[in-house]
Design a protein around this motif. Structure first.
Motif, mmCIF file in Angstrom:
data_model
loop_
_atom_site.group_PDB
_atom_site.id
_atom_site.type_symbol
_atom_site.label_atom_id
_atom_site.label_comp_id
_atom_site.label_asym_id
_atom_site.label_seq_id
_atom_site.Cartn_x
_atom_site.Cartn_y
_atom_site.Cartn_z
ATOM 1 N N GLY A 190 0.818 -1.216 0.000
ATOM 2 C CA GLY A 190 0.000 0.000 0.000
ATOM 3 C C GLY A 190 0.845 1.256 0.000
ATOM 4 O O GLY A 190 0.548 2.221 -0.724
ATOM 5 N N GLN A 191 1.922 1.262 0.801
ATOM 6 C CA GLN A 191 2.806 2.429 0.843
ATOM 7 C C GLN A 191 3.503 2.627 -0.498
ATOM 8 O O GLN A 191 3.628 3.756 -0.989
ATOM 9 N N ALA A 192 3.977 1.509 -1.087
ATOM 10 C CA ALA A 192 4.671 1.610 -2.374
ATOM 11 C C ALA A 192 3.723 2.107 -3.455
ATOM 12 O O ALA A 192 4.094 2.948 -4.297
ATOM 13 N N LYS A 193 2.482 1.612 -3.475
ATOM 14 C CA LYS A 193 1.487 2.087 -4.442
ATOM 15 C C LYS A 193 1.261 3.583 -4.272
ATOM 16 O O LYS A 193 1.211 4.338 -5.255
ATOM 17 N N SER A 227 8.732 -3.438 -0.359
ATOM 18 C CA SER A 227 9.487 -3.105 0.853
ATOM 19 C C SER A 227 10.763 -2.346 0.515
ATOM 20 O O SER A 227 11.120 -1.378 1.197
ATOM 21 N N ASP A 228 11.460 -2.785 -0.541
ATOM 22 C CA ASP A 228 12.696 -2.103 -0.940
ATOM 23 C C ASP A 228 12.409 -0.676 -1.401
ATOM 24 O O ASP A 228 13.170 0.252 -1.086
ATOM 25 N N LEU A 229 11.321 -0.510 -2.128
ATOM 26 C CA LEU A 229 10.955 0.817 -2.613
ATOM 27 C C LEU A 229 10.654 1.751 -1.449
ATOM 28 O O LEU A 229 11.116 2.904 -1.420
ATOM 29 N N VAL A 230 9.913 1.253 -0.478
ATOM 30 C CA VAL A 230 9.586 2.062 0.704
ATOM 31 C C VAL A 230 10.844 2.362 1.506
ATOM 32 O O VAL A 230 11.049 3.491 1.970
ATOM 33 N N ALA A 231 11.722 1.363 1.663
ATOM 34 C CA ALA A 231 12.950 1.560 2.442
ATOM 35 C C ALA A 231 13.851 2.606 1.805
ATOM 36 O O ALA A 231 14.444 3.441 2.508
ATOM 37 N N ARG A 232 13.964 2.573 0.467
ATOM 38 C CA ARG A 232 14.822 3.551 -0.214
ATOM 39 C C ARG A 232 14.288 4.964 -0.087
ATOM 40 O O ARG A 232 15.036 5.934 -0.160
#
Length: 238
Positions: A190-193, A227-232
């Motif tokens: 959801g966060q990445a979207k 998860s990687d997208l959000v972490a970056r």
């Protein structure tokens, strides 16, 4: 270790095990490993004749895990089972029955296991109870004694009670863990979207399709892509 002399005492032990499992359920931080560890500890105390206890898990009868043990001996005995792919705990797990080794010196069902167990450990009697586990994993709750002939009818009755409660408790804990992981994955996606929608001015469906394409093209699970997208996107610590 307890000695059960009558049905009333057996019922009392049954209630103690049920209360133990209920207590584990009521603790919000209890994971499946904790459930198994505590049940093994109590099994070694409650099951008549037991000095040690352990849990044996396997997925394909070739890879054996010991997620809980009250002593070094159950761990070593599972390593011997892994070495020879035979033994009472492995048999109990796969053939869905109780396996009783009254005296390891004279029992001839598992010759390779027996030889190494006798030379490497002081264990002389074993009782293993099949665990009813959801999914592909199978397992057994096992109790051990350094004395031959340590286990009898009381041991079997109490062991079956413990195995039933252990199965219910562990399956429940695993479902809770899976649910928490699913929620975490959903939050990450959801966060990445949301980040993609904001950055590229696209809708929710298009953002999800982009994530899915990235996953397919890179052969990486969608949840990890998210998860990687959000972490970056998180600010770096100073």
């Amino acid at each position: 270790m307890v000695t059960v002399s009558d049905p009333d005492e057996l019922q009392t032990v049954h209630l103690r095990v049920a209360e133990l499992v209920q207590g584990l359920h009521n603790r919000p931080d209890t994971d499946s490993d904790t459930v198994l560890a505590e049940l093994a500890e109590h099994a070694a105390v409650e099951i008549t004749g037991a000095q040690y206890a352990g849990i044996t898990l396997t997925r394909n009868a070739k890879t054996i895990e010991t997620p809980a043990a009250t002593h070094h001996w159950p761990l070593l005995l599972d390593k011997i089972q892994q070495r020879h792919l035979e033994g009472p705990c492995l048999t109990a797990a796969w053939e869905e029955k109780t396996v009783h080794v009254a005296d390891l010196e004279t029992d001839e069902r598992f010759p390779k296991y027996r030889k190494d167990a006798l030379s490497e450990t002081p264990i002389r009697s074993i009782m293993a109870f099949q665990l009813f586990i959801a999914g592909e994993t199978v397992g057994a709750l096992n109790v051990y004694s350094e004395q031959p002939g340590a286990f009898g009818a009381d041991s079997r009755n109490l062991g079956l009670i413990f195995a039933a409660h252990s199965s219910v408790a562990w399956n429940s804990a695993r479902r809770e863990e899976q649910f928490r992981r699913a929620l975490a994955s959903r939050d990450s996606i959801g966060q990445a979207k949301g980040m993609i929608m904001e950055r590229y001015g696209v809708g929710a469906v298009q953002a999800f399709e982009l994530l899915r394409k990235l996953s397919q093209d890179s052969n990486v699970p969608l949840t990890r892509i998210a998860s990687d997208l959000v972490a970056r996107a998180q600010p770096s610590s100073p």
